[in-house]
Design an enzyme around this catalytic site. Structure first.
Site, PDB file in Angstrom:
ATOM      1  N   ASN A 146      28.475 129.907  68.329  1.00  0.00           N
ATOM      2  CA  ASN A 146      28.210 131.045  69.208  1.00  0.00           C
ATOM      3  C   ASN A 146      29.134 132.224  68.961  1.00  0.00           C
ATOM      4  O   ASN A 146      29.019 133.250  69.626  1.00  0.00           O
ATOM      5  CB  ASN A 146      28.249 130.595  70.667  1.00  0.00           C
ATOM      6  CG  ASN A 146      27.083 129.663  70.973  1.00  0.00           C
ATOM      7  OD1 ASN A 146      26.142 129.562  70.178  1.00  0.00           O
ATOM      8  ND2 ASN A 146      27.151 128.969  72.091  1.00  0.00           N
ATOM      9  N   CYS A 148      16.238 127.050  72.590  1.00  0.00           N
ATOM     10  CA  CYS A 148      16.031 125.899  73.478  1.00  0.00           C
ATOM     11  C   CYS A 148      15.358 126.374  74.763  1.00  0.00           C
ATOM     12  O   CYS A 148      15.663 127.415  75.301  1.00  0.00           O
ATOM     13  CB  CYS A 148      17.374 125.285  73.858  1.00  0.00           C
ATOM     14  SG  CYS A 148      18.130 124.437  72.487  1.00  0.00           S
ATOM     15  N   ARG A 202      14.127 132.376  79.720  1.00  0.00           N
ATOM     16  CA  ARG A 202      15.272 132.994  79.051  1.00  0.00           C
ATOM     17  C   ARG A 202      15.073 134.516  79.103  1.00  0.00           C
ATOM     18  O   ARG A 202      14.696 135.137  78.150  1.00  0.00           O
ATOM     19  CB  ARG A 202      15.388 132.498  77.613  1.00  0.00           C
ATOM     20  CG  ARG A 202      15.487 130.987  77.507  1.00  0.00           C
ATOM     21  CD  ARG A 202      16.755 130.403  78.119  1.00  0.00           C
ATOM     22  NE  ARG A 202      17.986 130.861  77.511  1.00  0.00           N
ATOM     23  CZ  ARG A 202      18.490 130.330  76.396  1.00  0.00           C
ATOM     24  NH1 ARG A 202      17.834 129.370  75.790  1.00  0.00           N
ATOM     25  NH2 ARG A 202      19.617 130.769  75.898  1.00  0.00           N
ATOM     26  N   ASP A 216      27.471 124.469  78.316  1.00  0.00           N
ATOM     27  CA  ASP A 216      27.102 123.761  77.078  1.00  0.00           C
ATOM     28  C   ASP A 216      27.749 122.381  76.998  1.00  0.00           C
ATOM     29  O   ASP A 216      27.317 121.543  76.211  1.00  0.00           O
ATOM     30  CB  ASP A 216      27.518 124.577  75.847  1.00  0.00           C
ATOM     31  CG  ASP A 216      26.739 125.868  75.764  1.00  0.00           C
ATOM     32  OD1 ASP A 216      27.147 126.759  74.997  1.00  0.00           O
ATOM     33  OD2 ASP A 216      25.730 126.005  76.485  1.00  0.00           O
TER      34      ASP A 216
HETATM   35  C1  EPZ Z   1      24.902 132.062  75.303  1.00  0.00           C
HETATM   36  O1  EPZ Z   1      23.526 132.116  75.608  1.00  0.00           O
HETATM   37  C2  EPZ Z   1      25.060 130.857  74.392  1.00  0.00           C
HETATM   38  N1  EPZ Z   1      24.278 131.066  73.175  1.00  0.00           N
HETATM   39  C3  EPZ Z   1      24.570 129.608  75.126  1.00  0.00           C
HETATM   40  O2  EPZ Z   1      24.794 128.495  74.266  1.00  0.00           O
HETATM   41  C4  EPZ Z   1      25.414 129.432  76.388  1.00  0.00           C
HETATM   42  O3  EPZ Z   1      24.922 128.323  77.107  1.00  0.00           O
HETATM   43  C5  EPZ Z   1      25.312 130.690  77.258  1.00  0.00           C
HETATM   44  O4  EPZ Z   1      25.698 131.846  76.475  1.00  0.00           O
HETATM   45  C6  EPZ Z   1      26.199 130.622  78.487  1.00  0.00           C
HETATM   46  O5  EPZ Z   1      27.526 130.430  78.075  1.00  0.00           O
HETATM   47  C7  EPZ Z   1      24.810 131.816  72.184  1.00  0.00           C
HETATM   48  O6  EPZ Z   1      25.887 132.362  72.309  1.00  0.00           O
HETATM   49  C8  EPZ Z   1      23.999 131.942  70.932  1.00  0.00           C
HETATM   50  P1  EPZ Z   1      23.594 134.176  79.004  1.00  0.00           P
HETATM   51  P2  EPZ Z   1      22.911 133.417  76.356  1.00  0.00           P
HETATM   52  O7  EPZ Z   1      22.933 135.451  78.648  1.00  0.00           O
HETATM   53  O8  EPZ Z   1      23.560 134.641  75.835  1.00  0.00           O
HETATM   54  C9  EPZ Z   1      20.569 134.615  82.600  1.00  0.00           C
HETATM   55  C10 EPZ Z   1      24.254 126.524  73.143  1.00  0.00           C
HETATM   56  O9  EPZ Z   1      23.975 125.400  73.584  1.00  0.00           O
HETATM   57  N2  EPZ Z   1      20.198 135.905  81.987  1.00  0.00           N
HETATM   58  O10 EPZ Z   1      25.031 134.175  79.391  1.00  0.00           O
HETATM   59  O11 EPZ Z   1      21.451 133.316  76.317  1.00  0.00           O
HETATM   60  C11 EPZ Z   1      20.029 133.462  81.755  1.00  0.00           C
HETATM   61  O12 EPZ Z   1      18.694 133.200  82.101  1.00  0.00           O
HETATM   62  C12 EPZ Z   1      23.653 127.745  73.805  1.00  0.00           C
HETATM   63  O13 EPZ Z   1      25.033 126.769  72.183  1.00  0.00           O
HETATM   64  C13 EPZ Z   1      19.364 136.771  82.697  1.00  0.00           C
HETATM   65  O14 EPZ Z   1      18.934 136.458  83.803  1.00  0.00           O
HETATM   66  O15 EPZ Z   1      23.413 133.125  77.836  1.00  0.00           O
HETATM   67  C14 EPZ Z   1      20.938 132.320  82.116  1.00  0.00           C
HETATM   68  O16 EPZ Z   1      20.477 131.737  83.310  1.00  0.00           O
HETATM   69  C15 EPZ Z   1      22.670 127.392  74.908  1.00  0.00           C
HETATM   70  N3  EPZ Z   1      19.010 137.949  82.122  1.00  0.00           N
HETATM   71  C16 EPZ Z   1      22.276 133.020  82.378  1.00  0.00           C
HETATM   72  O17 EPZ Z   1      21.983 134.407  82.554  1.00  0.00           O
HETATM   73  C17 EPZ Z   1      19.468 138.330  80.896  1.00  0.00           C
HETATM   74  O18 EPZ Z   1      19.122 139.443  80.436  1.00  0.00           O
HETATM   75  C18 EPZ Z   1      23.266 132.868  81.222  1.00  0.00           C
HETATM   76  O19 EPZ Z   1      22.690 133.480  80.132  1.00  0.00           O
HETATM   77  C19 EPZ Z   1      20.321 137.440  80.199  1.00  0.00           C
HETATM   78  C20 EPZ Z   1      20.675 136.251  80.770  1.00  0.00           C
END
Ligand code: EPZ
Length: 417
Positions: free
Chosen positions: A23, A116, A121, A306
């Site tokens: 990540n 995933c 998402r 994670d």
């Molecule tokens: C990053 O995903 C990581 N992926 C994820 O790791 C990790 O679980 C996550 O951050 C939280 O730490 C990478 O870095 C490639 P978020 P990301 O935007 O950026 C909501 C793994 O297993 N949200 O912080 O997608 C979303 O639905 C992966 O390595 C909105 O509502 O995570 C979620 O509920 C899985 N609107 C929460 O925020 C948006 O525009 C966290 O999402 C964006 C996100």
């Protein structure tokens, strides 16, 4: 569909080096789009998600290759600003190319990302922020058409949630924007800091990475750098889980202690001994593990979502009841059904999972349905009596480099078929 066949019951002992952080590598690969010249990324993990990013970079016209264990990327030849659906669908984090392509070319066309299925998402925070920076974005039939003919402008952006991806996209859109961008309620993950270290070495002016407020003063150009990717804290937590369930005694090299500041105490609660010195972790587990009273996933520096799945596999054989609350993603308990097939006793009620530890797990055929769920199943299989077959290993290979080899080097009996 490749599978793992695991014969449980082998105690893990020995030393392994923790791979580079997936990540961190992914947003940094997106960031290379903004640089002139050849970037060299050391400690970049060999993963299918990294391969997908390299394929996207090549599709855009960049030169991206692996050489002697490093990844070399030169984006001088970039001539495309569209990422086709097939490449976008491979992983969620491909949305982080949006900010970089928009900044570099003034327009971008991407489809909604795959990855995933951890509940919906959404990317609303990404799009709202980019629009505030002057991007015109239309969403039709799952395709994002983005334009910023007059370039992107610095803006003050309040994130309603400290989204990792949104923070990264904003940073990538802001480093070459006209003026200053301030992100309030920014994500604080170590991978954000690593991305900002890369960009600042390339000539960016980013202040406050790792804090809740990040300020980016736009500059006119960025030059390619050599960069060492930080170690993967989630892979470290997964190896700790594998040692914990097998009453093991391992040493992990390439560990940054404060990246695991909310994970280590949970293992210590179960009775494991954890000592980190000069980037090496000595980890040993007791005969019988105490339960984890309450594990609540939170944005960094809270407990990482994670690591929830692998630690739930540990909890399934603890001597007592453990409780997990998944606050980040809506649908991140898909490993529960499969752990139950191995004999675990877990009750799920919306975002809460109650795990009643059992004396033993028993080998069975199980199927991984997402990346960290696959890690949980392998962790459980290491202690399940008899043989366990795990299908859906493609999910695991998105984030774990040669994991069957790593576990076998510690004494596990794991075969990939
Ligand atoms: C990053 O995903 C990581 N992926 C994820 O790791 C990790 O679980 C996550 O951050 C939280 O730490 C990478 O870095 C490639 P978020 P990301 O935007 O950026 C909501 C793994 O297993 N949200 O912080 O997608 C979303 O639905 C992966 O390595 C909105 O509502 O995570 C979620 O509920 C899985 N609107 C929460 O925020 C948006 O525009 C966290 O999402 C964006 C996100």
């Amino acid at each position: 569909m490749s599978r793992f066949v695991v014969n449980g019951g082998k105690r893990l002992c020995g030393e392994v080096e923790v791979q580079g952080a997936k990540n961190s590598a992914l947003p940094i690969l997106s960031a290379t789009v903004l640089t002139r010249g050849e970037n060299i990324l050391y400690n970049c993990p060999k993963l299918s998600d990294v391969d997908a990013s390299l394929r996207i970079l090549r599709y855009l016209g960049c030169d991206a290759k692996e050489q002697n264990g490093a990844v070399l990327v030169n984006c001088d030849g970039l001539c495309e600003n569209e990422i086709p659906d097939c490449l976008m669908r491979e992983m969620r984090s491909s949305i982080v190319f949006l900010g970089a392509i928009l900044s570099r070319t003034g327009s971008a066309k991407l489809s909604f990302p795959g990855g995933c299925e951890l509940g919906p998402r959404p990317i609303d925070l990404h799009l709202k922020a980019l629009r505030k920076m002057g991007a015109k974005i239309s969403e039709r039939h799952g395709v994002l058409q983005c334009r910023a003919e007059n370039g992107l402008k610095g803006a003050k952006i309040n994130l309603s949630f400290p989204s990792v991806g949104a923070t990264e996209n904003i940073i990538l859109a802001a480093v070459l924007a006209d003026g200053t961008t301030t992100i309030i309620n920014a994500a604080r993950e170590p991978e954000i800091c690593d991305l900002c270290d890369f960009l600042n070495c390339a000539g960016a002016k980013i202040y406050g990475a790792g804090e809740g407020v990040i300020v980016i003063d736009g500059v006119t150009e960025l030059n390619a750098v050599s960069h060492n990717i930080i170690p993967d804290r989630i892979v470290a937590a997964t190896l700790m889980s594998a040692a914990a369930v097998t009453k093991g005694d391992i040493t992990l090299s390439g560990v940054i202690q404060n990246h695991l500041s909310s994970v280590i105490p949970v293992f210590e609660e179960t009775g494991c001994q954890v000592n980190v010195k000069d980037g090496n972790m000595k980890f040993s587990a007791p005969e019988r593990l105490n339960p984890m009273p309450l594990v609540r996933t939170m944005p960094y520096p809270g407990f990482p979502t994670d690591a929830q799945a692998p630690l739930m596999a540990v909890a399934s054989i603890c001597n007592g009841t453990s409780v997990f609350v998944e606050n980040i993603f809506e649908n991140r308990f898909k490993h529960v059904g499969e752990l139950t097939r191995l004999g675990a006793d877990i009750q799920v009620q919306s975002k809460v999972a109650v795990v009643n530890g059992v004396k033993s797990l028993y080998g069975a055929c199980v199927e991984a349905q997402d990346l960290r769920g696959a890690a949980a199943l392998i962790t459980a299989a290491l202690i399940a009596e008899g043989k366990t077959e795990i299908s859906g290993i493609e999910f695991l290979e998105r984030g774990y480099e040669n994991f069957e080899i790593v576990l076998s080097s510690l004494g596990a009996e794991v075969r990939k078929v």
